[in-house]
Design an enzyme around this catalytic site. Structure first.
Site, short mmCIF file in Angstrom:
data_model
loop_
_atom_site.label_atom_id
_atom_site.label_comp_id
_atom_site.label_asym_id
_atom_site.label_seq_id
_atom_site.Cartn_x
_atom_site.Cartn_y
_atom_site.Cartn_z
N TYR A 114 0.84 -1.20 0.00
CA TYR A 114 0.00 0.00 0.00
C TYR A 114 0.88 1.25 0.00
CZ TYR A 114 -3.94 -3.05 1.32
OH TYR A 114 -4.90 -4.02 1.36
N SER A 140 -13.52 -4.06 0.49
CA SER A 140 -14.39 -3.39 -0.49
C SER A 140 -15.87 -3.61 -0.17
CB SER A 140 -14.09 -3.86 -1.92
OG SER A 140 -12.87 -3.30 -2.38
N PRO A 141 -16.31 -3.26 1.05
CA PRO A 141 -17.69 -3.53 1.45
C PRO A 141 -18.74 -2.67 0.77
CG PRO A 141 -16.57 -2.25 3.13
CD PRO A 141 -15.52 -2.65 2.14
N GLY A 165 -18.14 -3.99 -7.84
CA GLY A 165 -17.39 -5.12 -8.36
C GLY A 165 -15.95 -4.98 -7.93
N VAL A 172 -18.76 2.57 -6.11
CA VAL A 172 -19.64 2.14 -5.02
C VAL A 172 -21.08 2.03 -5.51
CG1 VAL A 172 -18.13 3.14 -3.27
CG2 VAL A 172 -19.99 4.51 -4.20
N PHE A 173 -21.82 1.14 -4.85
CA PHE A 173 -23.24 1.00 -5.17
C PHE A 173 -24.09 1.99 -4.41
CE2 PHE A 173 -22.22 -2.18 -1.89
CZ PHE A 173 -23.09 -1.80 -0.87
#
Length: 306
Positions: free
Chosen positions: A50, A215-216, A220, A225-226
């Site tokens: 990272y 990646s909550p 995908g 983000v949704f």
């Protein structure tokens, strides 16, 4: 708080991931970390890659100074194994990378070390030697893996003396093959019924491996983000908004609650640099969604309940 099996850790069910802090200044990093701690989050996730070559670990170490008492109250996790274009679970790389992580983080030990992505050239005896050396030297307390299948875990376990207590995997409401294939098991002609995780959820529960969801909020693989995406997930966002109103949290909190509601006691790994998102996530982590609410979110994301 939860106590991951095979450890004596008292861990929050939300983990602050630090993969994006390289661009933050010291004050911003301190605000992010202090917000997490104020919200009861005591688990901090790093990786050697990272920020490039321990870059985010170094930024964290530069900005955060823990007293001896504070260090005992937090859990620092890092990961090793990804290199430039290949994976490397050699003993030399594992031990060398941990030493570099400790120096960058300015700490004497890691609470948890994970093998980052499966190395198909792995020699389990080398991993065992590295883990034994690190544990005996007091440099790593507990071990685990990331993105590993049950078979890959069992192969490692055959040689290891330390238990594998964690497995960090991708999971969100819209990226949930971990749950979805089992729900649609034995259904011909349905893509959802294809087992892409080799029974990982059940294996983890049977063998007391704590799953960590990265990646909550992602649609995908880093596709955005949704949350708020009404073009692709209008129904899901309607249900998120409805439940957020009921429980007096934000849709972010409900997205976290959907994961933490599962009896597998899954930890949610945040990748945010926004203190507000940390607060929203922590607020949702203890919400006891009903079974009906959990499945409403699941089907609103496009999955099938036969």
């Amino acid at each position: 708080m939860l106590t991951p099996a095979r450890t004596d850790l008292q861990a929050s069910n939300v983990v602050l991931g630090l993969m994006r802090i390289s661009s933050l200044d010291d004050d911003q990093i301190r605000e992010l970390v202090n917000t997490a701690r104020d919200e009861g989050i005591n688990f901090f996730d790093h990786a050697d890659i990272y920020g490039g070559d321990h870059g985010c670990e170094r930024r964290f170490g530069d900005a955060i100074t823990f007293s001896a008492q504070d260090r005992e109250q937090v859990i620092i996790q890092s990961k090793v194994g990804i290199r430039g274009g290949y994976f490397d679970f050699s003993a030399e790389h594992i031990t060398g990378s941990v030493d570099a992580s400790l120096e960058a983080l300015r700490t004497d030990y890691l609470d948890v070390l994970l093998l980052h992505r499966p190395d198909t050239l792995v020699e389990p005896e080398e991993v065992a030697a590295a883990f034994d050396q690190l544990h005996a030297a007091g440099k790593v307390r507990y071990f685990g893996v990331s993105n590993h299948t049950p078979g890959q875990i069992e192969l490692l376990k055959r040689s290891l003396n330390q238990p594998l207590a964690f497995n960090q995997v991708q999971l969100s409401i819209t990226h949930a093959p971990l749950f979805a294939s089992g729900i649609a098991a034995n259904m011909a002609g349905l893509d959802q019924s294809v087992d892409r995780d080799n029974g990982l959820l059940d294996h983890s529960r049977l063998h007391d491996v704590t799953l960590q969801a990265w990646s909550p909020f992602q649609k995908g693989f880093f596709d955005g983000v949704f949350l708020g995406d009404r073009e692709n997930y209008a129904e899901l966002n309607d249900v998120l908004d409805e439940l957020a109103g009921k429980y007096e949290v934000t849709p972010t909190g409900i997205a976290v609650a959907w994961i933490t509601r599962h009896p597998a006691n899954i930890q949610v790994v945040l990748g945010t640099t926004k203190p507000s998102r940390v607060r929203e996530s922590a607020a949702g982590s203890q919400i006891p969604l009903t079974r009906q609410e959990w499945y409403r979110l699941f089907t609103a994301a496009g999955y099938v309940v036969p």
